[in-house]
Motif scaffolding. Sequence first.
Motif, PDB file in Angstrom:
ATOM      1  N   THR A 213       0.919  -1.257  -0.030  1.00 39.16           N
ATOM      2  CA  THR A 213       0.015   0.159  -0.038  1.00 39.16           C
ATOM      3  C   THR A 213       0.840   1.363   0.202  1.00 39.16           C
ATOM      4  O   THR A 213       1.864   1.502   0.604  1.00 39.16           O
ATOM      5  N   CYS A 214       0.468   2.316  -0.585  1.00 35.24           N
ATOM      6  CA  CYS A 214       1.190   3.422  -0.948  1.00 35.24           C
ATOM      7  C   CYS A 214       1.228   4.194   0.306  1.00 35.24           C
ATOM      8  O   CYS A 214       0.093   4.233   1.165  1.00 35.24           O
ATOM      9  N   ASP A 215       2.440   4.757   0.853  1.00 35.73           N
ATOM     10  CA  ASP A 215       2.741   5.205   2.101  1.00 35.73           C
ATOM     11  C   ASP A 215       2.003   6.772   2.102  1.00 35.73           C
ATOM     12  O   ASP A 215       1.730   7.175   3.334  1.00 35.73           O
ATOM     13  N   ILE A 224       4.734   1.521 -10.103  1.00 33.23           N
ATOM     14  CA  ILE A 224       5.542   2.582 -10.364  1.00 33.23           C
ATOM     15  C   ILE A 224       4.628   3.708 -10.893  1.00 33.23           C
ATOM     16  O   ILE A 224       4.892   5.019 -10.473  1.00 33.23           O
ATOM     17  N   THR A 225       3.336   3.389 -11.592  1.00 29.59           N
ATOM     18  CA  THR A 225       2.639   4.599 -12.204  1.00 29.59           C
ATOM     19  C   THR A 225       1.900   5.361 -10.941  1.00 29.59           C
ATOM     20  O   THR A 225       1.674   6.230 -10.897  1.00 29.59           O
ATOM     21  N   HIS A 226       1.512   4.321 -10.029  1.00 28.35           N
ATOM     22  CA  HIS A 226       0.626   5.000  -8.793  1.00 28.35           C
ATOM     23  C   HIS A 226       1.513   6.182  -8.217  1.00 28.35           C
ATOM     24  O   HIS A 226       1.338   7.168  -7.823  1.00 28.35           O
ATOM     25  N   SER A 227       2.784   5.718  -7.870  1.00 27.90           N
ATOM     26  CA  SER A 227       3.817   6.334  -6.945  1.00 27.90           C
ATOM     27  C   SER A 227       4.381   7.484  -8.039  1.00 27.90           C
ATOM     28  O   SER A 227       4.637   8.579  -7.264  1.00 27.90           O
ATOM     29  N   ILE A 232      -3.506   9.991  -5.321  1.00 32.69           N
ATOM     30  CA  ILE A 232      -4.197  11.452  -5.175  1.00 32.69           C
ATOM     31  C   ILE A 232      -3.423  12.484  -4.571  1.00 32.69           C
ATOM     32  O   ILE A 232      -3.881  13.783  -4.623  1.00 32.69           O
ATOM     33  N   LYS A 233      -2.721  12.071  -3.817  1.00 31.73           N
ATOM     34  CA  LYS A 233      -1.710  13.049  -2.992  1.00 31.73           C
ATOM     35  C   LYS A 233      -0.966  13.939  -3.826  1.00 31.73           C
ATOM     36  O   LYS A 233      -0.353  14.925  -3.613  1.00 31.73           O
ATOM     37  N   THR A 297       5.906   9.779   3.472  1.00 35.05           N
ATOM     38  CA  THR A 297       4.422  10.474   3.407  1.00 35.05           C
ATOM     39  C   THR A 297       4.774  11.691   2.623  1.00 35.05           C
ATOM     40  O   THR A 297       3.816  12.278   2.251  1.00 35.05           O
ATOM     41  N   SER A 298       5.899  12.186   2.600  1.00 37.89           N
ATOM     42  CA  SER A 298       6.215  13.664   2.152  1.00 37.89           C
ATOM     43  C   SER A 298       6.003  13.592   0.636  1.00 37.89           C
ATOM     44  O   SER A 298       6.056  12.880  -0.098  1.00 37.89           O
TER      45      SER A 298
END
Length: 348
Positions: A213-215, A224-227, A232-233, A297-298
Amino acid sequence: MPSGQQAQGGKMFGILRAQQEERLAGVNKEFLEDQKYKDEENLAENLESFKKKYMEFDLNDQGDIDLMSLKQMLEKLGVPKTHLEVKKMIAEATGGSSETISYRNFVIMMLGKCSTVLRLIMMFEGKSDSQKLISYLYNSILNIDLPSTEVLREEWERELMIKITKVKWEKYLIYIHKCSINVRHNLIQFKIVHRLYYSKTRLNKFYPNISATCDKCQAQKATITHSLVSCIKLYRFWNYIFEILTKLFKTRMEPNTEMIIFGVMEDGNKLNASQNLFLNYGLIIAKKLILKFWKGTSIPTLKMWIASMLDTAHLEEMRFLLMDKSDQFITSWSPFVVFLESYGATQL
């Protein structure tokens, strides 16, 4: 321990060793009889060498090389590796089919032409003679099979859920060297396209105890695509950048996942050469900032992007001055500078 027990233990070890050697000799016989390897030079001699080398490892109960056995051997050879690196070496040797290396896997790897890390280490060991070492290096380079990027293309197709034509894929590969004159930027783009950055979903495959899960959003799997793009962040970050690009180019620029990742716009886009140059820098610098905050999370801010773009502008100005092409620099960068002066970074 009484001498009698020591002798008995030594005798048992000798018996097990002999049985193991017999099993490996049986595998060697299969390779000698396999027509696929009939033209292999010095096959019998090489197989005997592989057998001796394999038996130097501290094999597990099944007679295979496991993670700890390989890690210990690499430390002994003076090339220590992390657990993650050792896992990758095992995956290379087995094609990802097993978490241990059987003798059959070992022989196939050593006879193959693909220069995996483990194969190179095994082949280099003991080659202290510089003449032999140079000869081996030369022959290895001649025999290297360059890995096909088709697998990468297919992985991106699955992750993005799109069809990437071979023509388009070639453009993406060529763009790696055209995204910037800065070699570090080229390297970043190379590592993105070749999927070399460790996303949490990839780490989860190696270490199931690590969450996929994404931090940052704590909601989606961190591919990779999500990150890089779709978290959403990161929405505001990318949205602000494309709003600025829209104002600079006076044409609507929408955040596009494929374009952000690979940096190439569709054929027939309305941007001129100077605008494309600015777009290249804008995208690669944005991705560089995201990678800076890859863990945790930054997230990067628009001000960071603007500051990095201005740093790049100063370097570009010097480059164009040295080439006596100041007019090209003005064409590419003055709209951005004027925009910042007009609106002010604090209002963006």
